[in-house]
Write an enzyme that holds these catalytic residues in place. Structure first.
Site, PDB file in Angstrom:
ATOM      1  N   THR A 464      60.108   8.496  81.240  1.00 27.72           N
ATOM      2  CA  THR A 464      59.513   9.209  82.361  1.00 27.72           C
ATOM      3  C   THR A 464      59.513   8.455  83.679  1.00 27.72           C
ATOM      4  O   THR A 464      59.494   9.073  84.738  1.00 27.72           O
ATOM      5  CB  THR A 464      58.059   9.571  82.021  1.00 27.72           C
ATOM      6  OG1 THR A 464      57.363   8.363  81.664  1.00 27.72           O
ATOM      7  CG2 THR A 464      57.991  10.553  80.864  1.00 27.72           C
ATOM      8  N   GLU A 465      59.507   7.130  83.668  1.00 30.53           N
ATOM      9  CA  GLU A 465      59.335   6.384  84.920  1.00 30.53           C
ATOM     10  C   GLU A 465      60.192   5.127  84.898  1.00 30.53           C
ATOM     11  O   GLU A 465      59.695   4.006  84.900  1.00 30.53           O
ATOM     12  CB  GLU A 465      57.857   6.036  85.138  1.00 30.53           C
ATOM     13  CG  GLU A 465      56.938   7.250  85.167  1.00 30.53           C
ATOM     14  CD  GLU A 465      55.478   6.904  85.366  1.00 30.53           C
ATOM     15  OE1 GLU A 465      55.177   5.813  85.904  1.00 30.53           O
ATOM     16  OE2 GLU A 465      54.620   7.720  84.986  1.00 30.53           O
ATOM     17  N   LEU A 466      61.497   5.320  84.916  1.00 29.53           N
ATOM     18  CA  LEU A 466      62.409   4.188  84.784  1.00 29.53           C
ATOM     19  C   LEU A 466      62.656   3.523  86.136  1.00 29.53           C
ATOM     20  O   LEU A 466      62.962   4.192  87.128  1.00 29.53           O
ATOM     21  CB  LEU A 466      63.743   4.650  84.193  1.00 29.53           C
ATOM     22  CG  LEU A 466      64.779   3.537  83.981  1.00 29.53           C
ATOM     23  CD1 LEU A 466      64.320   2.579  82.895  1.00 29.53           C
ATOM     24  CD2 LEU A 466      66.142   4.124  83.635  1.00 29.53           C
TER      25      LEU A 466
END
Length: 627
Positions: A464-466
């Site tokens: 989700t939050e790379l």
């Protein structure tokens, strides 16, 4: 015409050219060169940069410096008459929004320190500006540089609390007095520059005191299409003001960065600010991209006012929040219902990894209103998902957390919460944040193994939050370091069969890890080495597929007469996409546990490709002939 006349005209021409060139040059004032009030200080130079900063104080006037001790005066001599914009080179320190404001005089001349009308307030500098060395880009508008870096800002074009101004210099008044005033401490000021209005200046030109240009600098324009177009998995991006330029040239899924957090929407009770969230949602709808709501419940960035309500009133407000989101956005594809449950409880006094959560800090303090630990240890999470299932029956519900695949112990703990939700049919997907601090130094095999462990719950996984930093061990920008780490980490995540999609948590300056240089594109839009590699890798990597005939899914009739076609056996599918033979998407929709799907396609006669996505991220393909 005699020779004397010709010579005089030539000299006048040269003087005219010299005067114009002089006006193109910025009028520079080193911040420390003025007459400093007693509350200003000049710390020792850092890396050759001499600057000024204000002595820490608890007193901050709302609209003016307050006293002469908080004012600096400059004697400025201009090369010619005209209109000038005011620029500043500043650095916002670790306090972020508490370190990012000052004043400048509302016009030339000596100002009364306590007169509101004499000063222009400049606030919210923590996430705007153009970093020194950021490329061939004009310093104008907001920019996207963050904290901890020296950056340039056009103060005459940025509204940081009050309407900005330009400065008019008359032919008989080339020598002027100019003043700035202190507001918050923690803001360092290196230089002030007046540049002729209408000219373009890049950070490099300012850094080297070079002339501006009457034409804007040429910047790179990405061509698109989105990297993962036509793939069975999306590659999405986070949406914010600094990240939205050329968004749909790279990404095909949308997640709002801060706009969907409760504290952003309802900072004041019953006053809803939907503007930025609307913008993100509408971008997704216009382009047919999946939209993910981030986030309903969290232990950060929640409304301050809810912290002191009774548990009964808090639960009522949570219901109102869910209902308001559901009413305004009826077609949300995915919802992060609870964010970071193992790291940040919505409870004042919690000492999780993001703690301690102090009163007034935005933790929400509604942990007990949702049931607290209860009999399962995670009753508050279960209650949150029960409410979400009630208000969002057609959306894919997701849990989300960080540092859950870097160790087996963390993955196992997270899996325990996921399984509690799976047993109650409350969760549809598992979110795994991919921040650099959770992957750096972790073997790729460890990441893959823990992804497989989390996939054992039977739900699709989403990164989700790379983000991946782009600095070396000395803290210097290093494209090679970022490229190597992308090549090491990204394929492990992208090619895992349970991973259905990846969302990059920013790709431009203004990125939340700008100081760590985690952005992939520079301020002038040019692509760093990691982005060049990523585009090629995603577009050329073939993901596993199965033919329709090998599954229980049926498509009929084929050929489709008049565009009518039906599918059965689709209860375990999450998305249906149809493309033409050039890979262009002509129809796409999210599937919500539907046993069958009937379509009336308005397509020209011809051959098309059908792509059906399974919950585990697998892809089923077939050909469809439209007559």
């Amino acid at each position: 015409m005699n020779n004397t006349t010709t010579l005089c005209l030539a000299l006048l021409g040269l003087l005219s050219i010299g005067s114009a060139a002089a006006q193109n040059a910025p009028v520079l004032q080193q911040a420390e060169s003025g007459t400093l009030g007693a509350d200003w200080t000049t710390p020792p130079a850092q890396a050759g940069v001499q600057y000024v900063t204000i002595t820490p104080t608890a007193t901050i006037n709302a609209q003016n410096p307050g006293t002469a001790a908080r004012v600096i005066s400059y004697a400025v001599t201009f090369p010619g008459a005209g209109s000038y914009d005011l620029y500043a080179r500043v650095r916002v320190n670790a306090g972020g929004a508490n370190d990012d404001s000052f004043y400048y005089g509302n016009g030339f001349g000596t100002k009364a320190p306590a007169d509101d009308n004499a000063w222009i307030t400049v606030n919210q500098l923590n996430a705007v500006g153009y970093a020194s060395g950021s490329g061939n880009v004009a310093v104008e508008g907001a920019g996207g540089a963050g904290t901890g870096v020296w950056k340039w800002i056009n103060l005459s074009r940025f509204n940081g609390g009050e309407v900005p101004i330009s400065f008019t210099v008359a032919a008989g008044g080339l020598a002027q007095t100019f003043q700035i005033g202190a507001r918050e401490d923690g803001l360092d000021i290196d230089k002030l520059v007046f540049g002729q209005t209408g000219l373009y200046f890049t950070p490099d030109q300012f850094d080297n005191n070079q002339q501006g240009s009457s034409t804007p600098p040429v910047t790179f324009t990405p061509s698109g299409p989105p990297m993962a177009q036509g793939k069975s998995k999306f590659l999405g991006g986070v949406y914010s003001t600094s990240q939205k330029p050329f968004f749909n040239r790279y990404f095909n899924q949308v997640t709002p960065e801060n706009a969907g957090k409760w504290g952003s929407v309802e900072a004041t009770r019953n006053q809803m600010n939907w503007a930025e969230l609307d913008s993100a949602y509408n971008l997704a709808r216009r382009n047919g991209f999946p939209f993910k709501m981030h986030t309903l419940i969290w232990g950060q960035q929640q409304p301050i006012w809810i912290e002191t309500l009774s548990p009964a009133d808090q639960l009522a407000e949570i219901n109102e929040w869910f209902a308001a989101v559901a009413q305004r956005y009826p077609n949300i594809d995915q919802i992060e219902v609870v964010n970071e449950p193992t790291n940040d409880l919505p409870l004042n006094g919690s000492t999780g990894n993001n703690g301690p959560n102090n009163p007034g800090g935005g933790a929400g303090n509604y942990y007990n209103a949702l049931g607290g630990a209860g009999t399962t240890g995670w009753d508050w999470v279960i209650t949150s998902f029960q409410l979400a299932r009630q208000y969002f029956p057609n959306s894919q519900l997701m849990i989300n957390d960080y540092s859950v695949i870097n160790t087996q112990a963390n993955a196992q703990r997270y899996l325990g919460i996921v399984n509690l939700l799976v047993q109650r049919n409350l969760v549809d997907a598992v979110g795994i944040q991919g921040h650099a601090f959770s992957t750096r130094g972790v073997p790729a095999a460890t990441l893959a193994s823990n992804l497989t462990l989390l996939a054992s719950a039977g739900k699709p996984l989403y990164i989700t939050e790379l983000d991946i930093d782009g600095v070396n061990s000395a803290g210097q920008l290093d494209d090679a370091v970022q490229l190597t780490e992308y090549q090491r980490i990204f394929p492990t995540l992208w090619e895992h069969p349970a991973v259905r999609g990846i969302t990059l948590w920013g790709y431009r300056p203004g990125h939340w890890r700008t100081t760590q240089v985690a952005y992939l594109a520079n301020a002038d839009n040019t692509e760093r080495a990691a982005l060049v590699w990523l585009k090629n890798y995603v577009r050329t990597t073939v993901l596993g597929t199965r033919q329709l005939a090998e599954t229980a899914v049926r498509m009929f009739p084929n050929p489709a007469a008049n565009g009518r076609v039906s599918f059965t056996g689709t209860a375990d599918l999450t998305r249906l996409r149809i493309t033409d033979l050039r890979g262009r998407v002509v129809h796409e929709q999210v599937l919500h546990r539907q046993p069958s799907v009937d379509l009336l396609l308005k397509l020209a006669a011809g051959l098309y490709v059908v792509q059906l996505t399974e919950q585990n991220g697998g892809l089923i393909t077939s050909k469809l002939l439209v007559e």
